[in-house]
Design an enzyme around this catalytic site. Structure first.
Site, PDB file in Angstrom:
ATOM      1  N   HIS A  63      -9.910  -0.517  -8.250  1.00 14.41           N
ATOM      2  CA  HIS A  63      -8.853   0.399  -8.704  1.00 14.41           C
ATOM      3  C   HIS A  63      -8.359   0.016 -10.099  1.00 14.41           C
ATOM      4  O   HIS A  63      -8.131   0.879 -10.954  1.00 14.41           O
ATOM      5  CB  HIS A  63      -7.669   0.389  -7.736  1.00 14.41           C
TER       6      HIS A  63
ATOM      7  N   GLU B 142       0.819  -1.216   0.000  1.00 12.52           N
ATOM      8  CA  GLU B 142       0.000   0.000   0.000  1.00 12.52           C
ATOM      9  C   GLU B 142       0.855   1.269   0.000  1.00 12.52           C
ATOM     10  O   GLU B 142       0.468   2.270  -0.597  1.00 12.52           O
ATOM     11  CB  GLU B 142      -0.942  -0.009   1.211  1.00 12.52           C
TER      12      GLU B 142
ATOM     13  N   GLU C 289      -2.028  -2.948  -9.320  1.00  9.93           N
ATOM     14  CA  GLU C 289      -3.288  -3.346  -8.675  1.00  9.93           C
ATOM     15  C   GLU C 289      -3.481  -4.856  -8.763  1.00  9.93           C
ATOM     16  O   GLU C 289      -3.925  -5.496  -7.799  1.00  9.93           O
ATOM     17  CB  GLU C 289      -4.472  -2.622  -9.319  1.00  9.93           C
TER      18      GLU C 289
ATOM     19  N   GLU D 227      -5.182   4.590  -0.896  1.00  4.77           N
ATOM     20  CA  GLU D 227      -4.141   3.616  -0.540  1.00  4.77           C
ATOM     21  C   GLU D 227      -3.578   3.890   0.860  1.00  4.77           C
ATOM     22  O   GLU D 227      -3.219   2.962   1.581  1.00  4.77           O
ATOM     23  CB  GLU D 227      -3.005   3.623  -1.573  1.00  4.77           C
TER      24      GLU D 227
ATOM     25  N   GLU E 196      -8.726  -3.486  -4.769  1.00  6.00           N
ATOM     26  CA  GLU E 196      -7.728  -3.575  -5.854  1.00  6.00           C
ATOM     27  C   GLU E 196      -8.429  -3.836  -7.184  1.00  6.00           C
ATOM     28  O   GLU E 196      -8.035  -3.303  -8.228  1.00  6.00           O
ATOM     29  CB  GLU E 196      -6.710  -4.685  -5.584  1.00  6.00           C
TER      30      GLU E 196
ATOM     31  N   HIS F  89      -5.758   2.275   3.214  1.00  3.15           N
ATOM     32  CA  HIS F  89      -5.484   0.832   3.286  1.00  3.15           C
ATOM     33  C   HIS F  89      -4.239   0.564   4.134  1.00  3.15           C
ATOM     34  O   HIS F  89      -4.177  -0.415   4.884  1.00  3.15           O
ATOM     35  CB  HIS F  89      -5.279   0.273   1.874  1.00  3.15           C
TER      36      HIS F  89
END
Ligand SMILES: [Fe+2]
Lengths: 189, 74
Positions: free
Chosen positions: A168, A35, A135, A64, A165, A67
């Protein structure tokens, strides 16, 4: 600049005392496809990418970091009450020798974080394609982590992160399409 | 037909220290637009293919921009 909300993006629960899991989870904290690498990669690319996709990099780069906080919370909860003996048994003896219980940006094998984990090529297509690949690699890492964990609460959080992910990657693929588009056919000579 | 270069106009601040480059360009080579290369595409003659690095005109990507319009704002 950023505003900070003092809560996690998704709740982090840990149900089993299993410090060894922290050793594996740290891959997503300071690993190549983790991340931190993701956040720094996207936020850094914002400046030179065409403006139509800069906002996307800003939003995903920011997420991110959310995360990163979730992973940090998992690692912290798994290690904060471990004795030095338990740290050793969990394979965290080397970590304990250097850091006590402090978190550190390294991968599951202990290699420290490095800026060479990601690129900023300046070519918009090359940069967005790297982002898509990043990703997919992060999604794969979450899969391998879920495969090794039998803590249902940790897995709940990891499944949420894996799904992000996927989303994204979808958004970056759309960004690639936007970069490929012929805009209003206005060419400059 | 797609173009192999795209152009965009970055934001220009009234407080920029250097004279602005008003138009920036980037490369969008042909492989971005061909999901799977179909059979039987037209081919270059062998000598030209060797020179260009590909057998197929559809995959040829000129560089630099033949319109001579890179980041130079002239
Ligand atoms: Fe992501």
């Amino acid at each position: 600049m950023w505003y900070y909300e003092k809560k996690l993006q998704y709740p982090v629960r840990v149900s089993q005392c299993n410090p060894m899991l922290a050793k594996f989870l740290i891959e997503q904290y300071g690993g190549a496809d983790g991340e931190l690498a993701a956040a720094l990669r996207y936020l850094n690319q914002r400046y030179t990418i065409p403006d139509k996709v800069a906002g996307l990099l800003n939003d995903i780069g920011t997420e991110e970091f959310a995360h990163l906080e979730m992973i940090a919370t998992m690692v912290y909860k798994l290690t904060k009450d471990a004795t030095p003996e338990q740290m050793k048994e969990a394979g965290l003896g080397a970590h304990y020798a250097d850091h006590d219980k402090a978190l550190f940006f390294h991968n599951a094998a202990g290699a420290p974080f490095t800026a060479t984990y990601f690129q900023a090529k300046g070519d918009p297509i090359a940069d967005i394609y790297e982002d898509i690949a990043a990703e997919e690699k992060a999604r794969a890492t979450y899969q391998w982590l879920i495969n090794m964990s039998d803590d249902p609460d940790i897995n709940d959080g990891l499944k949420f992160l894996r799904e992000r992910e996927v989303v994204h990657s979808m958004r970056f693929r759309e960004a690639a399409e936007i970069l490929k588009e012929e805009r209003d056919k206005k060419t400059y000579y | 037909m797609f173009t192999q270069f795209k152009y965009w106009e970055p934001y220009i601040s009234p407080f920029d220290p250097c004279p602005p480059m008003r138009i920036k360009s980037y490369s969008t080579p042909p492989q971005l637009y061909i999901p799977f290369q179909p059979k039987g595409l037209p081919q270059f003659k062998p000598m030209e293919a060797l020179y260009r690095g590909t057998l197929w005109p559809a995959l040829f990507s000129p560089y630099p921009d033949p319109k001579k319009r890179g980041d130079q704002d002239e």
